[in-house]
Design a protein around this motif. Sequence first.
Motif, short mmCIF file in Angstrom:
data_model
loop_
_atom_site.label_atom_id
_atom_site.label_comp_id
_atom_site.label_asym_id
_atom_site.label_seq_id
_atom_site.Cartn_x
_atom_site.Cartn_y
_atom_site.Cartn_z
N ALA A 9 54.06 24.74 71.62
CA ALA A 9 52.83 23.95 71.76
C ALA A 9 51.91 24.55 72.82
O ALA A 9 50.69 24.64 72.64
CB ALA A 9 53.18 22.51 72.12
N GLN A 10 52.49 24.99 73.92
CA GLN A 10 51.69 25.59 74.99
C GLN A 10 51.02 26.88 74.50
O GLN A 10 49.87 27.17 74.83
CB GLN A 10 52.58 25.88 76.20
CG GLN A 10 51.83 26.44 77.41
CD GLN A 10 52.77 26.67 78.60
OE1 GLN A 10 53.92 26.25 78.58
NE2 GLN A 10 52.27 27.33 79.62
N ALA A 11 51.74 27.66 73.69
CA ALA A 11 51.23 28.95 73.23
C ALA A 11 50.04 28.81 72.29
O ALA A 11 49.25 29.76 72.14
CB ALA A 11 52.34 29.74 72.55
N GLU A 12 49.90 27.66 71.65
CA GLU A 12 48.81 27.46 70.69
C GLU A 12 47.44 27.58 71.33
O GLU A 12 46.45 27.86 70.66
CB GLU A 12 48.97 26.11 69.99
CG GLU A 12 50.18 26.05 69.05
CD GLU A 12 50.37 24.67 68.46
OE1 GLU A 12 49.60 23.74 68.85
OE2 GLU A 12 51.28 24.50 67.62
N THR A 13 47.37 27.36 72.64
CA THR A 13 46.07 27.41 73.33
C THR A 13 45.90 28.69 74.14
O THR A 13 44.92 28.82 74.88
CB THR A 13 45.95 26.20 74.28
OG1 THR A 13 46.97 26.29 75.30
CG2 THR A 13 46.11 24.89 73.52
N LEU A 14 46.84 29.63 74.00
CA LEU A 14 46.82 30.84 74.83
C LEU A 14 46.77 32.09 73.97
O LEU A 14 47.19 32.07 72.80
CB LEU A 14 48.08 30.88 75.72
CG LEU A 14 48.24 29.73 76.72
CD1 LEU A 14 49.62 29.78 77.37
CD2 LEU A 14 47.15 29.80 77.80
N PRO A 15 46.29 33.21 74.50
CA PRO A 15 46.22 34.45 73.72
C PRO A 15 47.60 35.01 73.42
O PRO A 15 48.51 34.94 74.26
CB PRO A 15 45.41 35.39 74.62
CG PRO A 15 45.58 34.86 76.00
CD PRO A 15 45.71 33.37 75.85
N SER A 16 47.75 35.58 72.24
CA SER A 16 49.03 36.16 71.83
C SER A 16 48.80 37.53 71.19
O SER A 16 48.82 37.67 69.96
CB SER A 16 49.76 35.23 70.85
OG SER A 16 50.12 34.01 71.47
N PRO A 17 48.54 38.56 71.99
CA PRO A 17 48.35 39.90 71.44
C PRO A 17 49.62 40.39 70.75
O PRO A 17 50.72 39.89 71.01
CB PRO A 17 48.04 40.74 72.68
CG PRO A 17 48.60 39.98 73.83
CD PRO A 17 48.47 38.54 73.47
N GLU A 18 49.45 41.37 69.87
CA GLU A 18 50.59 41.90 69.12
C GLU A 18 51.60 42.53 70.08
O GLU A 18 51.23 43.22 71.03
CB GLU A 18 50.11 42.94 68.12
CG GLU A 18 51.21 43.45 67.20
CD GLU A 18 50.68 44.40 66.13
OE1 GLU A 18 51.51 44.99 65.42
OE2 GLU A 18 49.44 44.54 66.03
#
Length: 394
Positions: A252-261
């Motif tokens: 849930a926290q990651a949904e609002t944060l950048p996730s580069p490859e």
Amino acid sequence: MIRRLMTLGAAAGFAISLSACASTNMEARVVGDRPMDLSTTEASLWYQTDQAEERLRASGRTVEDPALNAFVHGLICEISGPFCADLRLYVVDTPDFNASMAPNGMAVVNTGLLIRAETVDELAFVLGHEFVHFEENHFLERHAAIRNANITSSILGSALAAAGGGAFTSLTSLAAYSGAANFSQDQESEADSKGLDYAVAAGYSATAGAEIWSHFLAELSASDLDAVRNRRGGGILGTHPHIERRIEDLTAQAETLPSPEQDQASYRALIRPHLHTWLADHVVRQDHGATLVLIDRLSEQGTDLGVLLNARGRVLVLRGDEGDTEEALETFQTAATHDDAPADVWRSMAEIHRQAGRHADAAAAFQSYLDRAPDARDRALIESLIIDLTGTSS
């Protein structure tokens, strides 16, 4: 009887309130922090961790790979920023999935963590998690909470014995310890959340936190050992949140944060020189289900298959369930088709053939082993076996 129960009930309530009465909250540390009052419990803990660090240095258990150490230390510095100067890194040769940062700045990263991380991003998350424990003084807070619980338990032991508490004494002591343990749950959740923020701020993927916990959950679930499988639920006192809940929270926290490859290849290249040895450490633990899950996941990248399949075959041989020997032989044979296959692959095939009475195949495989490992410590033994199997010297 009613009066006695009221006395015991009041004591139980007193246990819970007393376990929380002394504050265990501490302010976050500042760069260069060390206890000034040498008579305090905090100073004693620092002294103990200083001694533990000296013992670790002399233990022979640290991995002396300059490139690996420099990389992990650099990653810690990315995460910790100005606190980097307070931290001293030790990569420790143990298969346990763990890392830690002691109050005195001793940062320990186990090889069991390094082999389980698939990317730098996953390692960065775990280091961020441990850095939060360090920055927020969680170790010292937890020690204070446990100390309070010990005091509470001691007081109640006397009070309840006088009241005829009997078995009830252990329940109220458990309540006291549970107060400290529940606080630790909050620490772990805080370390997950803030640790992910630190990793993301350093440029790493927000999905890495949930991913590495998901990988570890799969291992725990497949374990052959009840004690290991139970770790997924946090243990009897709930000292860690359920792993499933941690994954949900981090997702849930990651949904609002950048996730580069994420780059699996470069991280695998970093640990490749140690992969064979680290896998062997897991194989000898004989938790076959968990180790097979780990090996199969690492194999999904399609690299290092000679090393990985060799480890898989060894697990099957040790497990020895119906059909495992035949599957192990097939696994070793496939491993032998890869350029990185260790010489042990041919030795293992030879042993399977020998036990099955296939003497010519066993002798040929033993000879292939010696050809690939001319300085093998067991050379004299293998040469003797070849003579026994064929009647001729190698």
